[in-house]
Design a protein around this motif. Structure first.
Motif, PDB file in Angstrom:
ATOM      1  N   GLU A 117    -112.365   0.159  -3.124  1.00  0.00           N
ATOM      2  CA  GLU A 117    -111.873   0.653  -4.398  1.00  0.00           C
ATOM      3  C   GLU A 117    -110.599  -0.478  -5.019  1.00  0.00           C
ATOM      4  O   GLU A 117    -109.793  -0.840  -4.186  1.00  0.00           O
ATOM      5  N   ASP A 165    -119.485   3.089  -0.552  1.00  0.00           N
ATOM      6  CA  ASP A 165    -119.256   3.347  -1.698  1.00  0.00           C
ATOM      7  C   ASP A 165    -118.111   2.348  -2.382  1.00  0.00           C
ATOM      8  O   ASP A 165    -117.285   2.102  -1.773  1.00  0.00           O
ATOM      9  N   HIS A 223    -115.738   1.471  -5.650  1.00  0.00           N
ATOM     10  CA  HIS A 223    -115.212   2.190  -6.907  1.00  0.00           C
ATOM     11  C   HIS A 223    -114.381   0.962  -7.557  1.00  0.00           C
ATOM     12  O   HIS A 223    -113.609   0.559  -7.085  1.00  0.00           O
ATOM     13  N   ASN A 272    -123.234   3.786  -3.134  1.00  0.00           N
ATOM     14  CA  ASN A 272    -123.006   3.813  -4.638  1.00  0.00           C
ATOM     15  C   ASN A 272    -122.115   3.039  -5.029  1.00  0.00           C
ATOM     16  O   ASN A 272    -120.916   3.118  -4.470  1.00  0.00           O
ATOM     17  N   TYR A 287    -119.331   3.184  -8.401  1.00  0.00           N
ATOM     18  CA  TYR A 287    -118.945   4.065  -9.489  1.00  0.00           C
ATOM     19  C   TYR A 287    -118.080   2.997 -10.202  1.00  0.00           C
ATOM     20  O   TYR A 287    -116.970   2.415  -9.714  1.00  0.00           O
ATOM     21  N   TYR A 288    -117.932   2.833 -11.608  1.00  0.00           N
ATOM     22  CA  TYR A 288    -117.279   1.942 -12.484  1.00  0.00           C
ATOM     23  C   TYR A 288    -116.771   2.533 -13.670  1.00  0.00           C
ATOM     24  O   TYR A 288    -117.524   3.488 -14.166  1.00  0.00           O
ATOM     25  N   CYS A 289    -115.617   1.949 -14.264  1.00  0.00           N
ATOM     26  CA  CYS A 289    -115.074   2.693 -15.206  1.00  0.00           C
ATOM     27  C   CYS A 289    -115.264   1.738 -16.698  1.00  0.00           C
ATOM     28  O   CYS A 289    -115.201   1.940 -17.888  1.00  0.00           O
ATOM     29  N   LYS A 295    -123.302   4.470 -11.066  1.00  0.00           N
ATOM     30  CA  LYS A 295    -122.715   5.628 -12.237  1.00  0.00           C
ATOM     31  C   LYS A 295    -121.415   5.151 -12.811  1.00  0.00           C
ATOM     32  O   LYS A 295    -120.601   4.438 -12.210  1.00  0.00           O
ATOM     33  N   ARG A 296    -121.620   5.238 -14.102  1.00  0.00           N
ATOM     34  CA  ARG A 296    -120.447   4.939 -14.977  1.00  0.00           C
ATOM     35  C   ARG A 296    -119.523   6.289 -15.036  1.00  0.00           C
ATOM     36  O   ARG A 296    -120.240   7.489 -15.321  1.00  0.00           O
ATOM     37  N   VAL A 297    -118.227   6.162 -14.653  1.00  0.00           N
ATOM     38  CA  VAL A 297    -117.409   7.423 -14.556  1.00  0.00           C
ATOM     39  C   VAL A 297    -116.169   7.302 -15.549  1.00  0.00           C
ATOM     40  O   VAL A 297    -116.036   6.002 -15.908  1.00  0.00           O
ATOM     41  N   ARG A 355    -107.057   7.953 -13.196  1.00  0.00           N
ATOM     42  CA  ARG A 355    -107.805   7.368 -12.316  1.00  0.00           C
ATOM     43  C   ARG A 355    -106.992   6.132 -11.444  1.00  0.00           C
ATOM     44  O   ARG A 355    -107.487   5.749 -10.360  1.00  0.00           O
TER      45      ARG A 355
END
Length: 135
Positions: free
Chosen positions: A56, A69, A71, A85, A87-89, A105-107, A131
């Motif tokens: 992350e 995962d 992030h 997985n 997860y990106y912003c 996945k876009r979060v 976040r």
């Protein structure tokens, strides 16, 4: 006024067993067997670098391998291998040698956490946190 840049370098040949949490950037060319979290700056997994756990960071660049995962709160660039997985912003860039085994996945930049003490009685008690908090 000059801005100071803090970056930690973990060179080839180093192996860390356990979680690594930093408040600044990191460039990893060794192995981390655990979670790797950088709250600010660039989190770079260089060629030959390996993380066996969750990654992350604010700005993340993967040239090595992540087995877990991923992030990214800001920008993400993948030129290496991710087995997990993503997860990106913010923005994402996949290079020509990127290898992904997982979902992308876009979060949103906000993370929703339920109050577990009152969840059994009432599920309407939800707290929203920025976040930028590491969990």
């Amino acid at each position: 006024m000059r801005t100071q840049l803090n970056v930690t370098l973990l060179a080839p040949g180093i192996m860390i067993e356990g979680n690594v949490i930093l408040d600044h950037g990191l460039s990893l060319f060794g192995i981390v067997d655990g979670n790797l979290i950088a709250n600010e700056g660039l989190l770079h997994i260089g060629q030959g670098g390996l993380v066996k756990g969750q990654v992350e960071g604010e700005h993340v660049r993967i040239d090595g391998t992540v087995e877990g995962d991923l992030h990214a709160r800001g920008s993400l660039e993948v030129n290496g291998r991710v087995k997990g997985n993503i997860y990106y912003c913010g923005t994402i860039r996949l290079g020509p040698s990127a290898s992904l085994e997982g979902q992308l996945k876009r979060v949103s930049r906000e993370l929703v956490i339920e109050d577990t003490a009152s969840r059994a009685d009432d599920t309407s008690n939800v707290q929203q946190l920025p976040r930028t908090l590491a969990i």
